[in-house]
Scaffold this motif. Structure first.
Motif, PDB file in Angstrom:
ATOM      1  N   MET A 282       0.806  -1.214   0.000  1.00 53.16           N
ATOM      2  CA  MET A 282       0.000   0.000   0.000  1.00 53.16           C
ATOM      3  C   MET A 282       0.840   1.265   0.000  1.00 53.16           C
ATOM      4  O   MET A 282       0.475   2.275  -0.599  1.00 53.16           O
ATOM      5  N   LEU A 283       1.944   1.237   0.702  1.00 54.30           N
ATOM      6  CA  LEU A 283       2.808   2.406   0.760  1.00 54.30           C
ATOM      7  C   LEU A 283       4.249   1.971   0.977  1.00 54.30           C
ATOM      8  O   LEU A 283       4.524   0.865   1.427  1.00 54.30           O
ATOM      9  N   THR A 284       5.149   2.869   0.610  1.00 52.11           N
ATOM     10  CA  THR A 284       6.578   2.609   0.733  1.00 52.11           C
ATOM     11  C   THR A 284       7.173   3.533   1.786  1.00 52.11           C
ATOM     12  O   THR A 284       6.972   4.749   1.741  1.00 52.11           O
ATOM     13  N   LEU A 285       7.895   2.952   2.726  1.00 51.11           N
ATOM     14  CA  LEU A 285       8.613   3.715   3.751  1.00 51.11           C
ATOM     15  C   LEU A 285      10.101   3.628   3.463  1.00 51.11           C
ATOM     16  O   LEU A 285      10.634   2.538   3.266  1.00 51.11           O
ATOM     17  N   ASN A 286      10.748   4.768   3.427  1.00 47.34           N
ATOM     18  CA  ASN A 286      12.206   4.808   3.308  1.00 47.34           C
ATOM     19  C   ASN A 286      12.720   5.423   4.593  1.00 47.34           C
ATOM     20  O   ASN A 286      12.571   6.626   4.821  1.00 47.34           O
ATOM     21  N   LEU A 287      13.310   4.602   5.449  1.00 48.91           N
ATOM     22  CA  LEU A 287      13.714   5.029   6.782  1.00 48.91           C
ATOM     23  C   LEU A 287      15.226   4.998   6.935  1.00 48.91           C
ATOM     24  O   LEU A 287      15.884   4.089   6.457  1.00 48.91           O
ATOM     25  N   ASP A 288      15.739   6.010   7.619  1.00 51.76           N
ATOM     26  CA  ASP A 288      17.169   6.052   7.925  1.00 51.76           C
ATOM     27  C   ASP A 288      17.336   6.730   9.270  1.00 51.76           C
ATOM     28  O   ASP A 288      16.963   7.894   9.434  1.00 51.76           O
ATOM     29  N   GLY A 289      17.870   6.006  10.245  1.00 52.11           N
ATOM     30  CA  GLY A 289      18.069   6.579  11.568  1.00 52.11           C
ATOM     31  C   GLY A 289      17.365   5.755  12.632  1.00 52.11           C
ATOM     32  O   GLY A 289      16.669   4.784  12.335  1.00 52.11           O
ATOM     33  N   PRO A 290      17.538   6.124  13.904  1.00 53.44           N
ATOM     34  CA  PRO A 290      16.941   5.367  15.011  1.00 53.44           C
ATOM     35  C   PRO A 290      15.447   5.633  15.135  1.00 53.44           C
ATOM     36  O   PRO A 290      15.021   6.653  15.671  1.00 53.44           O
ATOM     37  N   MET A 291      14.622   4.730  14.660  1.00 54.02           N
ATOM     38  CA  MET A 291      13.176   4.926  14.709  1.00 54.02           C
ATOM     39  C   MET A 291      12.463   3.585  14.718  1.00 54.02           C
ATOM     40  O   MET A 291      13.027   2.548  14.373  1.00 54.02           O
ATOM     41  N   THR A 292      11.205   3.614  15.123  1.00 57.36           N
ATOM     42  CA  THR A 292      10.359   2.434  15.135  1.00 57.36           C
ATOM     43  C   THR A 292       9.084   2.732  14.359  1.00 57.36           C
ATOM     44  O   THR A 292       8.454   3.764  14.584  1.00 57.36           O
ATOM     45  N   ALA A 293       8.699   1.838  13.449  1.00 55.93           N
ATOM     46  CA  ALA A 293       7.463   1.974  12.689  1.00 55.93           C
ATOM     47  C   ALA A 293       6.496   0.884  13.136  1.00 55.93           C
ATOM     48  O   ALA A 293       6.826  -0.298  13.111  1.00 55.93           O
ATOM     49  N   THR A 294       5.293   1.286  13.547  1.00 54.40           N
ATOM     50  CA  THR A 294       4.266   0.357  13.994  1.00 54.40           C
ATOM     51  C   THR A 294       3.069   0.454  13.063  1.00 54.40           C
ATOM     52  O   THR A 294       2.583   1.555  12.791  1.00 54.40           O
ATOM     53  N   VAL A 295       2.574  -0.683  12.584  1.00 51.07           N
ATOM     54  CA  VAL A 295       1.474  -0.717  11.624  1.00 51.07           C
ATOM     55  C   VAL A 295       0.268  -1.401  12.270  1.00 51.07           C
ATOM     56  O   VAL A 295       0.394  -2.457  12.889  1.00 51.07           O
ATOM     57  N   SER A 296      -0.923  -0.786  12.108  1.00 50.60           N
ATOM     58  CA  SER A 296      -2.143  -1.365  12.663  1.00 50.60           C
ATOM     59  C   SER A 296      -3.311  -1.087  11.718  1.00 50.60           C
ATOM     60  O   SER A 296      -3.217  -0.234  10.837  1.00 50.60           O
ATOM     61  N   GLN A 297      -4.430  -1.800  11.912  1.00 49.90           N
ATOM     62  CA  GLN A 297      -5.615  -1.618  11.094  1.00 49.90           C
ATOM     63  C   GLN A 297      -6.855  -1.533  11.971  1.00 49.90           C
ATOM     64  O   GLN A 297      -6.896  -2.092  13.066  1.00 49.90           O
ATOM     65  N   ALA A 298      -7.883  -0.828  11.451  1.00 46.77           N
ATOM     66  CA  ALA A 298      -9.140  -0.705  12.178  1.00 46.77           C
ATOM     67  C   ALA A 298     -10.269  -0.433  11.197  1.00 46.77           C
ATOM     68  O   ALA A 298     -10.059   0.188  10.147  1.00 46.77           O
ATOM     69  N   ASN A 299     -11.480  -0.906  11.526  1.00 43.80           N
ATOM     70  CA  ASN A 299     -12.672  -0.565  10.761  1.00 43.80           C
ATOM     71  C   ASN A 299     -13.169   0.801  11.224  1.00 43.80           C
ATOM     72  O   ASN A 299     -13.406   0.997  12.421  1.00 43.80           O
ATOM     73  N   VAL A 300     -13.338   1.738  10.309  1.00 43.58           N
ATOM     74  CA  VAL A 300     -13.754   3.094  10.671  1.00 43.58           C
ATOM     75  C   VAL A 300     -14.891   3.543   9.753  1.00 43.58           C
ATOM     76  O   VAL A 300     -15.101   2.996   8.663  1.00 43.58           O
ATOM     77  N   VAL A 301     -15.644   4.539  10.209  1.00 36.06           N
ATOM     78  CA  VAL A 301     -16.684   5.188   9.415  1.00 36.06           C
ATOM     79  C   VAL A 301     -16.365   6.672   9.367  1.00 36.06           C
ATOM     80  O   VAL A 301     -16.222   7.317  10.412  1.00 36.06           O
ATOM     81  N   ARG A 302     -16.218   7.192   8.146  1.00 30.64           N
ATOM     82  CA  ARG A 302     -15.879   8.600   7.987  1.00 30.64           C
ATOM     83  C   ARG A 302     -16.410   9.086   6.641  1.00 30.64           C
ATOM     84  O   ARG A 302     -16.369   8.355   5.655  1.00 30.64           O
ATOM     85  N   ASP A 303     -16.899  10.331   6.612  1.00 29.39           N
ATOM     86  CA  ASP A 303     -17.416  10.923   5.365  1.00 29.39           C
ATOM     87  C   ASP A 303     -18.471  10.042   4.721  1.00 29.39           C
ATOM     88  O   ASP A 303     -18.541   9.898   3.495  1.00 29.39           O
ATOM     89  N   ASN A 304     -19.320   9.399   5.586  1.00 22.61           N
ATOM     90  CA  ASN A 304     -20.414   8.533   5.118  1.00 22.61           C
ATOM     91  C   ASN A 304     -19.925   7.291   4.372  1.00 22.61           C
ATOM     92  O   ASN A 304     -20.634   6.748   3.520  1.00 22.61           O
ATOM     93  N   TYR A 305     -18.736   6.839   4.692  1.00 17.90           N
ATOM     94  CA  TYR A 305     -18.194   5.603   4.133  1.00 17.90           C
ATOM     95  C   TYR A 305     -17.648   4.739   5.264  1.00 17.90           C
ATOM     96  O   TYR A 305     -17.111   5.243   6.260  1.00 17.90           O
TER      97      TYR A 305
END
Length: 237
Positions: free
Chosen positions: A29-52
């Motif tokens: 879905m997306l590309t992350l290009n990371l350099d340096g001391p960091m942590t990336a956390t990925v999560s998902q959720a069902n949401v309702v927004r803008d009538n969708y």
């Protein structure tokens, strides 16, 4: 193409000693290009927004330990980079992102060679909509002392949810600091206080329309209007 699901939260950590950038494909879905001391956390959720109704995938990138990157003249000539570049791809749409405030700092005594710099950028469909080099503030005390801060304000973007063809977004957060070889008696330090970044994305081909509350109310009134008529008809029979 159906939405790709996570079986659980995914965490990706880069140690402070990580020397090369990591190119990470998050579920296509997306590309992350990371350099340096960091942590990336990925999560998902069902949401309702803008009538969708849709499934939203959120990536949170934060500095390891929440602290700054620190370089000290006692360690000799050094350099450090912290960069985060994100781009949605493969027909997935951005639903929003948030870039927190950040700060760079340098301190030098007796013209000690120290430098910091950075940019926060956002491109939408190839057009630059944000390019921030920070607001510097320098506090000179004498010919032998210099203290400079570079402040970056927080920045956010929220997109209207839609099943239409998505726009492309490229987000960049890039910082650098360096220390040179000092003469005897010279010294200083450099800080990079990185921003925390949250980036959300979804598949526009799987959004489901949700009726507005007013639509439910009108439907309910219509059913109530039919109820006495049905009772009367039943009585006549």
């Amino acid at each position: 193409m159906q939405m790709k699901y996570l079986s659980g939260a995914l965490a990706i950590a880069l140690s402070p000693a990580f020397a090369q950038a990591a190119l990470i494909d998050v579920l296509g879905m997306l590309t992350l290009n990371l350099d340096g001391p960091m942590t990336a956390t990925v999560s998902q959720a069902n949401v309702v927004r803008d009538n969708y109704s849709f499934i939203e995938t959120t990536v949170r990138i934060a500095p390891n330990g929440g602290g700054p990157i620190y370089l000290d003249s006692d360690w000799g000539a050094l350099s450090a980079t912290y960069s985060l570049n994100i781009r949605n791809n493969a027909g997935y749409a951005v639903s929003g992102f948030s870039i927190g405030a950040s700060q760079l700092e340098k301190y030098s005594v007796k013209y000690y060679p120290v430098d910091v710099g950075g940019t926060v950028s956002h491109q939408q469909n190839g057009q630059q909509v944000r390019l921030d080099h920070g607001i510097p503030f320098t506090e000179p005390d004498s010919d032998y002392f210099l203290h400079t801060w570079v402040d970056f304000a927080s920045y956010g973007f929220a997109a209207q949810i839609s099943p239409n063809t998505p726009q492309t977004h490229s987000i960049g957060v890039n910082y650098a600091a360096s220390l040179g070889e000092p003469n005897p008696g010279w010294g200083g330090y450099a800080y990079i206080r990185p921003a925390e970044v949250t980036f959300s994305i979804y598949d526009p081909r799987t959004v489901v329309p949700v009726p507005e509350p007013a639509t439910y109310a009108l439907t309910g009134l219509g059913l109530l209007a039919l109820w006495p008529r049905r009772r009367k008809t039943a009585g006549v029979a």
